[in-house]
Scaffold this active site. Structure first.
Site, PDB file in Angstrom:
ATOM      1  N   GLY A  15      12.295 -10.996  -9.980  1.00 17.33           N
ATOM      2  CA  GLY A  15      12.166  -9.713  -9.415  1.00 17.33           C
ATOM      3  C   GLY A  15      13.097  -8.957  -8.373  1.00 17.33           C
ATOM      4  N   GLY A  18      13.935  -5.249  -6.778  1.00 21.66           N
ATOM      5  CA  GLY A  18      13.366  -5.229  -5.752  1.00 21.66           C
ATOM      6  C   GLY A  18      13.998  -5.402  -4.907  1.00 21.66           C
ATOM      7  CG  ASN A 109       0.226 -11.099  -9.034  1.00 29.69           C
ATOM      8  OD1 ASN A 109       1.112 -11.261  -9.115  1.00 29.69           O
ATOM      9  ND2 ASN A 109      -0.599 -10.549  -8.574  1.00 29.69           N
ATOM     10  CG  ASP A 163       3.663 -16.578   7.274  1.00 27.57           C
ATOM     11  OD1 ASP A 163       3.496 -14.934   7.264  1.00 27.57           O
ATOM     12  OD2 ASP A 163       3.174 -16.927   5.849  1.00 27.57           O
ATOM     13  CG  HIS A 191       1.937 -15.990   2.880  1.00 27.54           C
ATOM     14  ND1 HIS A 191       2.775 -15.817   4.596  1.00 27.54           N
ATOM     15  CD2 HIS A 191       2.299 -14.174   2.143  1.00 27.54           C
ATOM     16  CE1 HIS A 191       3.095 -14.458   4.254  1.00 27.54           C
ATOM     17  NE2 HIS A 191       2.836 -13.728   2.861  1.00 27.54           N
TER      18      HIS A 191
END
Length: 338
Positions: A15, A18, A109, A163, A191
């Site tokens: 990616g 991105g 995915n 997180d 997550h």
């Protein structure tokens, strides 16, 4: 400044055209992650339509004139991207589009991470450390690990450090101290918005002495209510405000996660990452990628043992495990069909 580490390591970011990668690549290339004396070959994978954009990212990396960056390889081919890897940071995934069912997202995915797991199996070093960031990160990580049977399951982890950092920062702001004065928060589970940010073992350094988080904050209702909700919903809050998902903070968390794998965690501290649950002592079901408190030494993690779990925590840990089991079972049914 050549050193004993002068053999470059091969690091893949997927990616790569991105927005998370755009915040991430500079930090990796300048030595913030793998060390200030460790030369790097960067492999940048993205889908074919993104190659022109990726070329621009390559130009910018070249223009940074960085001493550790030995080579940049932009590609849309897995056999090029995954070759002889030391580290793989799998950021690219199918984003959820307006009106898309969760199971459609999961199916798309599963196809991506089955393919990338197979590419790791076929082309990467068996010692490769794999960090999955693309969502649903825990389940994507599990699929990749299952698709690379000869790479140890311990080499796979997913990102819950964002997180963890969010939780740490919320406590720090509440106590009026720097975030570095807060340690040992825990993210348990997925997550997702079912994750459980746990501060029962968290310590806060207030004017030189370490206090238990509940004693430092002095507001149990907040810690058991709004604090948890804020951390769980933070990603959505950023999207609402910026109209884009967290990129700067995600990139920083990726750097923290990978640096800790490479150089270890400080004595007496633990961090959160999604790891293989089998053999854990917290009653979390086997065969999940579940976020635990871990300590890292010599590039291998161990789940922190013996932390007391009260009923409040248990309920929340079980709820996020239930979501992960459901995700896993759905994903595994797709595995044979994609």
């Amino acid at each position: 400044m050549e050193s004993i580490f002068s053999e470059p390591i091969r690091v893949l970011v997927t990616g790569a055209a991105g927005q998370i990668a755009y915040s991430l690549l500079f930090s990796i290339a300048k030595g913030d992650v793998f060390g200030k004396e460790q030369p790097i070959i960067l492999l940048l994978l993205d889908i074919t339509p993104m190659l022109p954009v990726l070329e621009g990212v390559v130009m910018e990396l070249q223009d940074c004139a960085l001493p550790l960056l030995r080579e940049i390889v932009p590609t849309d081919k897995e056999e090029v991207a995954f070759k002889d890897l030391d580290a793989a940071i799998l950021v690219g995934s199918m984003p959820r589009k307006e009106g898309m069912e969760r199971k459609d997202l999961l199916k798309a995915n599963v196809a991506i991470f089955k393919s990338q797991g197979a590419a790791l199996e076929k082309y990467a070093k068996k010692t490769v450390k794999v960090l999955v960031v693309g969502n649903p990160a825990n389940t994507n990580c599990l699929i990749a690990a299952k698709s690379a049977p000869s790479i140890p399951k311990e080499n796979f982890s997913c990102l819950t450090r964002l997180d963890h950092n969010r939780a740490r920062s919320q406590v720090a702001m509440r106590c009026g101290v720097p975030a570095t004065h807060v340690k040992n928060v825990i993210i348990w589970g997925n997550h997702s918005s079912t994750q459980y940010p746990d501060v029962h073992h968290c310590l806060v350094n207030m004017s030189g002495s370490e206090l238990a988080c509940f004693d430092a904050v002095k507001d149990d209702a907040w810690l058991k209510g709004d604090f948890i909700a804020t951390v769980q919903q933070r990603g959505a809050a950023v999207i609402k405000a910026r109209k884009l998902s967290s990129a700067m903070s995600a990139a920083k968390a990726i750097c923290d996660h990978m640096r800790d794998i490479w150089t270890g965690t400080p004595e007496g501290e633990f961090i959160s990452m999604g790891v293989y649950s089998s053999g854990n002592s917290y009653g979390v079901p086997e065969d999940l990628i579940y976020s635990f408190p871990v300590q890292i030494k010599d590039k291998s993690w161990k789940i922190v043992e013996g932390l007391a779990i009260n009923d409040f925590s248990r309920t929340k840990m079980d709820a996020t495990a239930a979501e992960l089991m459901e995700e896993r079972d759905t994903a595994v049914t797709f595995l044979s069909s994609v």
